[in-house]
Scaffold this motif. Structure first.
Motif, mmCIF file in Angstrom:
data_model
loop_
_atom_site.group_PDB
_atom_site.id
_atom_site.type_symbol
_atom_site.label_atom_id
_atom_site.label_comp_id
_atom_site.label_asym_id
_atom_site.label_seq_id
_atom_site.Cartn_x
_atom_site.Cartn_y
_atom_site.Cartn_z
ATOM 1 N N UNK A 154 0.813 -1.210 0.000
ATOM 2 C CA UNK A 154 0.000 0.000 0.000
ATOM 3 C C UNK A 154 0.845 1.257 0.000
ATOM 4 N N UNK A 155 1.941 1.258 0.770
ATOM 5 C CA UNK A 155 2.818 2.437 0.814
ATOM 6 C C UNK A 155 3.470 2.697 -0.540
ATOM 7 N N UNK A 156 3.865 1.625 -1.237
ATOM 8 C CA UNK A 156 4.480 1.818 -2.551
ATOM 9 C C UNK A 156 3.457 2.373 -3.540
ATOM 10 N N UNK A 157 2.252 1.806 -3.534
ATOM 11 C CA UNK A 157 1.199 2.347 -4.402
ATOM 12 C C UNK A 157 0.928 3.806 -4.077
ATOM 13 N N UNK A 158 0.988 4.161 -2.796
ATOM 14 C CA UNK A 158 0.774 5.554 -2.405
ATOM 15 C C UNK A 158 1.855 6.448 -3.005
ATOM 16 N N UNK A 159 3.114 5.980 -2.967
ATOM 17 C CA UNK A 159 4.211 6.760 -3.537
ATOM 18 C C UNK A 159 4.064 6.893 -5.056
ATOM 19 N N UNK A 160 3.492 5.867 -5.689
ATOM 20 C CA UNK A 160 3.314 5.902 -7.137
ATOM 21 C C UNK A 160 2.069 6.675 -7.555
ATOM 22 N N UNK A 161 1.286 7.129 -6.572
ATOM 23 C CA UNK A 161 0.081 7.894 -6.882
ATOM 24 C C UNK A 161 -1.103 7.035 -7.281
ATOM 25 N N UNK A 162 -1.029 5.719 -7.069
ATOM 26 C CA UNK A 162 -2.141 4.812 -7.372
ATOM 27 C C UNK A 162 -2.991 4.678 -6.112
ATOM 28 N N UNK A 163 -3.847 5.654 -5.902
ATOM 29 C CA UNK A 163 -4.524 5.800 -4.610
ATOM 30 C C UNK A 163 -5.548 4.704 -4.361
ATOM 31 N N UNK A 164 -6.304 4.290 -5.378
ATOM 32 C CA UNK A 164 -7.303 3.246 -5.168
ATOM 33 C C UNK A 164 -6.634 1.936 -4.763
ATOM 34 N N UNK A 165 -5.532 1.591 -5.434
ATOM 35 C CA UNK A 165 -4.809 0.367 -5.071
ATOM 36 C C UNK A 165 -4.242 0.466 -3.658
ATOM 37 N N UNK A 166 -3.684 1.638 -3.312
ATOM 38 C CA UNK A 166 -3.140 1.825 -1.965
ATOM 39 C C UNK A 166 -4.243 1.675 -0.921
ATOM 40 N N UNK A 167 -5.398 2.280 -1.182
ATOM 41 C CA UNK A 167 -6.508 2.205 -0.224
ATOM 42 C C UNK A 167 -6.959 0.760 -0.027
ATOM 43 N N UNK A 168 -6.981 -0.028 -1.110
ATOM 44 C CA UNK A 168 -7.390 -1.433 -1.013
ATOM 45 C C UNK A 168 -6.490 -2.198 -0.034
ATOM 46 N N UNK A 169 -5.170 -2.063 -0.175
ATOM 47 C CA UNK A 169 -4.251 -2.810 0.693
ATOM 48 C C UNK A 169 -4.242 -2.246 2.115
ATOM 49 N N UNK A 170 -4.353 -0.928 2.273
ATOM 50 C CA UNK A 170 -4.417 -0.351 3.618
ATOM 51 C C UNK A 170 -5.669 -0.820 4.356
ATOM 52 N N UNK A 171 -6.780 -0.934 3.627
ATOM 53 C CA UNK A 171 -8.028 -1.387 4.256
ATOM 54 C C UNK A 171 -7.891 -2.832 4.721
ATOM 55 N N UNK A 172 -7.249 -3.691 3.931
ATOM 56 C CA UNK A 172 -7.020 -5.080 4.334
ATOM 57 C C UNK A 172 -6.125 -5.138 5.584
ATOM 58 N N UNK A 173 -5.101 -4.297 5.615
ATOM 59 C CA UNK A 173 -4.219 -4.245 6.783
ATOM 60 C C UNK A 173 -4.994 -3.831 8.032
ATOM 61 N N UNK A 174 -5.842 -2.805 7.884
ATOM 62 C CA UNK A 174 -6.620 -2.317 9.033
ATOM 63 C C UNK A 174 -7.640 -3.363 9.485
ATOM 64 N N UNK A 175 -8.338 -4.005 8.550
ATOM 65 C CA UNK A 175 -9.340 -5.014 8.906
ATOM 66 C C UNK A 175 -8.696 -6.168 9.668
ATOM 67 N N UNK A 176 -7.485 -6.572 9.262
ATOM 68 C CA UNK A 176 -6.782 -7.643 9.982
ATOM 69 C C UNK A 176 -6.443 -7.205 11.402
ATOM 70 N N UNK A 177 -5.986 -5.955 11.554
ATOM 71 C CA UNK A 177 -5.641 -5.452 12.881
ATOM 72 C C UNK A 177 -6.861 -5.431 13.792
ATOM 73 N N UNK A 178 -8.015 -5.037 13.246
ATOM 74 C CA UNK A 178 -9.247 -5.023 14.052
ATOM 75 C C UNK A 178 -9.644 -6.447 14.433
ATOM 76 N N UNK A 179 -9.580 -7.374 13.477
ATOM 77 C CA UNK A 179 -9.978 -8.753 13.731
ATOM 78 C C UNK A 179 -9.091 -9.409 14.787
ATOM 79 N N UNK A 180 -7.806 -9.064 14.801
ATOM 80 C CA UNK A 180 -6.859 -9.653 15.754
ATOM 81 C C UNK A 180 -6.672 -8.798 17.009
#
Length: 675
Positions: A154-180
């Motif tokens: 997600x951070x690399x996509x953010x640096x590349x300006x691909x915001x939708x892709x970055x948001x997708x991976x950041x959301x998966x990271x956050x959902x895992x943190x909430x679940x655990x």
């Protein structure tokens, strides 16, 4: 924040016991503790400690243990900004790991490589390695590694300006943190989602995410991470034009980082604050912050923040009328920018070299394994089928030796090519074209991939045939017909391998022509129009098309490199034949000579298909061609550019014309180096 999470998981992975361990686990754990203690003093101390341990325990360490120490060393090298050395260390570890079937080894390699490339802001290559790590992560049976890798992607996509892709991976990271119920990771996930929302212009949504992250971190005593939330809230309030709140949160972030002795983290916050002060016309405060950022940027090797600060500093000095200081700041900016570009090119080249060496080593290992299999098959044949089978086995050895000889020969040619690329890189830096190096190396690797891939395919197929032959020996079912079939197939495979090896070698020779340091003939004085008329007939005969040439203009006397000029005209004619005259019934080339006080001017025009307006800026780039799949490498016009600019000290451009392609070549009537 990304590096902190990656380091924690990286250390956890490297501390796992290994089935390959040679030193007892307790002893190896003590060695790691020594490395950790040294690394806490400074990364360079950690590197020195690892080098000492590797030398001291060279014979006692298992291969997997040595690899783990090398990975830690590469991490310290990255933190010391020794990116090229880190790439070499990673390549050394990866070569050692070729015969170790342990998922953690590959995951660590790709993850650390991505971190090194991201540090050099080579985000496309960093993304490639992170995605490979993402493929390896499920094999570890540790979900947290998958989640952390998603955050890294997600951070690399953010640096590349691909915001939708970055948001997708950041959301998966956050959902895992909430679940655990992972509290620190929840704060990180909200912070990352807030960064995406802010870049998308969703300011209220960004404010909500960062406020939630700050609340979580304050409630759980995460003071270091709290500063990130304060920094991002400052950016959000700045976007809302709520300047007092923006200034408040940014100053809090700076104070928190300074209290934690993390001065390098304050650079972004100070830059944001300086921008606010500039917009508020509080120039003295802005200048103090910018000077602080410049000092810290040099000290902590933060080129991006340093360049931003130098640019703003120069603009402020210009506004104040201090043009001398502004010029000095701009020169410092140019120097830092040039150094950073050189660093990127060097890291990219080191990465490509390491990848090439790795592929070569893997091919050598396959050849050694194949040689061993052939030797075993030959021994069995000697015991079971007598001299007839023994002769066949000897033939196999000769074929294998010849194949290995060809492969090693191509390896030397590839190494020569890489050395030539390095020299070309130095010349491109002097010509302010360092940013093209990554494209150049990638283009060559792409061109060489097909013939080398066919060589590897032939190798694999030959290995399969050897295995079948060995099985026939063992079962005593081998027939003369099968042996003849094997010899025929082997011959065809070797022919395929040789053909593609020669194709790769031919590409290497054509790549050599790209160098700006083309062979220079002696400078001479000649009548330009007469010279072209004398040679145009020979040039026309060298083409497979009947072309009508019109030469006109002033027969001026010039002192320059006549053979180089003739090569330029030849390349232009070849370009017209290959690209312009494909559908032209009566091809025609008009060459007109003009002059002014100092320069000679050649207009080259054809009546072919022409060059579209949107393609003209790219035609001189290396590897640019509209007919790549037809055997063209896209080097002809690049050779023309290098010849005219770097040898003849002139200029060349493609201009608009009503019909066909139109090139204008301008060069001194008396070249400066001729005296």
């Amino acid at each position: 924040m990304k590096k902190c999470g990656l380091l924690i998981l990286f250390v956890a992975l490297l501390t796992q016991s290994s089935v390959f361990a040679k030193l007892p686990d307790d002893t190896f754990t003590q060695l790691r503790a020594q490395v950790t203690a040294a690394g806490q003093t400074s990364p360079s101390a950690g590197i020195a400690e690892i080098d000492e341990l590797l030398a001291l325990h060279k014979d006692a360490l298992a291969k997997a243990q040595t690899i783990r120490l090398l990975y830690i060393k590469s991490w310290y090298q990255i933190n010391s900004d020794f990116i090229e050395q880190a790439m070499n260390t990673l390549a050394e570890a990866r070569l050692m790991a070729t015969d170790i079937d342990e998922p953690g080894i590959l995951y660590s390699y790709y993850s650390i490589s991505a971190s090194a490339l991201s540090n050099a802001e080579l985000y496309e290559l960093a993304l490639e390695n992170n995605l490979k790590a993402y493929q390896e992560a499920p094999l570890l049976n540790r979900p947290e590694f998958i989640s952390q890798t998603e955050n890294n992607i997600g951070h690399i996509y953010l640096k590349l300006g691909l915001l939708d892709e970055a948001e997708h991976y950041f959301q998966r990271f956050y959902d895992f943190a909430v679940a655990q119920n992972l509290i620190p990771q929840q704060g990180t996930g909200l912070n990352n989602l807030g960064e995406v929302a802010l870049l998308k212009g969703e300011i209220d949504k960004a404010h909500m995410f960062h406020q939630q992250a700050l609340t979580i971190r304050q409630a759980n005593g995460l003071a270091y991470h709290e500063a990130w939330s304060q920094f991002n809230l400052g950016r959000v309030y700045a976007a809302k034009q709520e300047i007092d709140l923006a200034e408040h949160y940014l100053q809090q972030a700076i104070e928190n980082w300074e209290n934690k002795h993390a001065a390098s983290k304050t650079l972004q916050a100070k830059l944001e604050l300086a921008k606010i002060y500039s917009n508020e016309q509080r120039y003295d405060e802005a200048m103090r912050l910018l000077e602080d950022v410049i000092t810290l940027g040099h000290e902590h090797r933060q080129p991006t923040s340093l360049l931003t600060a130098l640019k703003m500093h120069s603009e402020h000095l210009k506004q104040k009328g201090d043009l001398k200081a502004a010029l000095a700041a701009q020169e410092q900016y140019n120097q830092v920018s040039d150094q950073f570009v050189k660093k990127q090119a060097a890291v990219s080249l080191a990465y490509m070299v390491s990848q090439t060496e790795l592929q070569t080593k893997e091919m050598e290992l396959k050849q050694l394994e194949q040689t061993h299999q052939v030797t075993v098959a030959m021994a069995k044949a000697d015991r079971q089928l007598g001299w007839f089978i023994l002769s066949s086995a000897m033939l196999i050895i000769v074929i294998t030796w010849y194949f290995m000889y060809r492969l090693n020969n191509k390896k030397r040619q590839l190494q020569t090519l890489l050395n030539q690329l390095e020299r070309t890189q130095e010349k491109l830096v002097e010509s302010e074209k360092m940013r093209a190096m990554t494209t150049l190396v990638s283009g060559m690797a792409h061109q060489l991939n097909t013939p080398l891939g066919l060589v590897i395919t032939a190798d694999s197929t030959l290995q399969s045939l050897v295995e079948k032959l060995a099985a026939g020996f063992a079962d005593k079912t081998l027939t003369q017909k099968q042996l003849a079939h094997f010899i025929n197939e082997s011959t065809e495979l070797l022919a395929l391998s040789q053909k593609n090896s020669e194709k790769a070698a031919d590409m290497v020779q054509r790549f050599k022509m790209m160098s700006a340091k083309l062979h220079m003939s002696e400078c001479s004085t000649f009548a330009l129009l007469s010279f072209l008329k004398e040679n145009i007939g020979r040039l026309a005969q060298s083409q497979n098309k009947a072309i009508h040439f019109n030469l006109s203009g002033d027969d001026i006397e010039v002192t320059n490199y006549a053979p180089v000029l003739l090569k330029v005209i030849t390349q232009l004619i070849e370009n017209s034949v290959k690209h312009g005259f494909v559908d032209t019934q009566e091809p025609q080339v008009d060459i007109t000579i003009q002059c002014d006080k100092k320069d000679a001017i050649i207009h080259y025009k054809d009546n072919g298909a022409g060059i579209p307006l949107d393609k003209r800026k790219q035609v001189f780039d290396p590897f640019y061609t509209t007919r790549l799949g037809e055997g063209n490498l896209g080097l002809g016009l690049n050779i023309i550019y290098n010849s005219v600019v770097h040898i003849m000290n002139g200029q060349v451009e493609c201009v608009e014309d009503a019909q066909g392609a139109h090139f204008v070549i301008r060069f001194p009537r008396k070249v400066a180096s001729a005296g």
